[in-house]
Scaffold this active site. Structure first.
Site, PDB file in Angstrom:
ATOM      1  N   TYR A 140      63.499  -3.862  32.962  1.00 42.88           N
ATOM      2  CA  TYR A 140      62.525  -4.419  32.019  1.00 42.88           C
ATOM      3  C   TYR A 140      62.991  -4.192  30.575  1.00 42.88           C
ATOM      4  CZ  TYR A 140      58.402  -4.638  29.074  1.00 42.88           C
ATOM      5  OH  TYR A 140      57.547  -4.915  28.041  1.00 42.88           O
ATOM      6  N   ARG A 220      52.036   9.981  25.328  1.00 44.73           N
ATOM      7  CA  ARG A 220      52.277   8.596  24.921  1.00 44.73           C
ATOM      8  C   ARG A 220      51.520   8.287  23.629  1.00 44.73           C
ATOM      9  NH1 ARG A 220      55.573   9.209  28.046  1.00 44.73           N
ATOM     10  NH2 ARG A 220      56.168   8.035  29.897  1.00 44.73           N
TER      11      ARG A 220
END
Ligand code: UFG
Length: 324
Positions: A140, A220
């Site tokens: 990806y 994150r």
């Protein structure tokens, strides 16, 4: 002049379509509806089709006076890309070749492109800067990096200007409650957590508690989808005015661990949200936090929404959505 938004019926695409319309732009949408939802876009000019189809692109560029393309259409599941790179290269890289080729033929000069933090792979420094090394650890990220490089060479050769926006963890939903994140299958942390208070799952799994972070879970940088949409608008204006290509990180610059995200969701929803500790998910870097100083300085972009707003807006959408 009109803007063509490819993948405009998807998650970030639909929020961007709405914002561009609110700011008075004429928007044309192309989406193959493989992961997008027609109900998420309220637009006069909607084309159902694929960006690998040069005929439909040619038709759109002939029918509408497009000066900028905003390109969201791509496969974007890291895990699936590991087992099915063919589809990822075919959709993402081949799709970009066809699109850029048609842009050259029809003299369309600007493109705003959805890139990703996955281009960096496992980072050496936190926060991550745009000039840090790019070593994707999955197909990806590789396809997104290949698309960035392709655009750079198309700029050199044909003068097509691009802005690549490298998103960190997109999350949240529009305050209208009408559009939001609807992936099938869902793999992202925040919508999965919210499935617990919605009664769609019993618990949330925590993938890994032995990372070198304060509480052992991955950290994150969560960024609200409307802040991302706003960055696309600023990138569109930047291309119109500055006529130079550029690349920007888009994040809040602050990291939250999986446990902190779950705790915030408990606070927002008032639900205990049981969680179970599991092993690491392969390929997850321990910490991904952006430096977005460049976007702030050059585009004048400043994210407005923090983690609690992000989860509240997602909760508002998921409680009320009747689409899935
Ligand atoms: N996680 C869990 N439980 C879950 C789901 C996720 O603990 O049920 C954890 C993950 O392991 C990760 C964090 O929550 O540590 C966030 O996971 P997401 O799947 O929500 O997001 P990612 O960080 O994996 O993915 C994001 C973007 C991708 C991009 C990637 C770059 O969504 O597009 O960052 O690494 F490619």
């Amino acid at each position: 002049m009109s803007v063509l938004i490819i993948g405009g019926a998807g998650y970030i695409g639909s929020h961007t379509v709405k914002l561009f319309q609110e700011r008075g732009l004429d928007v044309v949408v192309l989406d193959n509806l493989s992961t997008g939802h027609r109900e998420l876009v309220d637009v006069e000019h909607f084309y159902e089709g694929d960006c690998r189809d040069s005929e439909i692109l040619s038709q759109i560029f002939t029918n509408h006076n497009i000066d900028t393309v905003v390109h969201f259409a791509a496969l974007s599941l890291v895990g699936v890309s590991m087992t099915n790179p063919y589809d990822y290269y075919h959709n993402n890289v081949y799709g970009a070749i066809i699109l850029l080729g048609e842009m050259v033929k029809h003299n369309v000069k600007n493109i705003v492109f959805s890139s990703t933090a996955a281009v960096y792979g496992e980072p050496n420094n936190i926060p991550i800067m745009e000039e840090d090394p790019t070593f994707p650890t999955n197909p990806y990220g590789e396809t997104k990096l290949a698309m960035e490089k392709m655009m750079s060479w198309f700029d050199t050769a044909y003068g097509i200007k691009y802005v690549a926006l490298r998103y960190f963890n997109a999350a949240g939903a529009d305050s209208s409650g009408k559009i939001g994140e609807l992936h099938q299958p869902e793999t992202h942390l925040i919508p999965l957590i919210l499935q617990v208070p919605l009664g769609k799952r019993d618990q949330i799994s925590i993938f890994g508690t032995d990372y070198p972070t304060d509480d052992g879970t991955c950290v994150r940088d969560y960024i609200h989808v409307n802040d991302l949409a706003d960055a696309h608008f600023l990138a569109f204006q930047y291309l119109a005015k500055d006529k130079t290509s550029n690349t920007f990180n888009l994040g809040n610059g602050k990291g939250f661990s999986v446990l902190e995200v779950i705790d915030t969701a408990r606070k927002v929803t008032g639900h205990p949200i049981p969680a179970t500790e599991e092993g690491r998910r392969p390929g997850d870097p321990a910490v991904l936090v952006a430096s977005s100083q460049k976007a702030e300085k050059i585009l004048g972009w400043k994210p407005k929404l923090q983690l609690e707003d992000i989860i509240s807006s997602a909760w508002n959408f998921h409680k009320n959505n009747k689409i899935l």
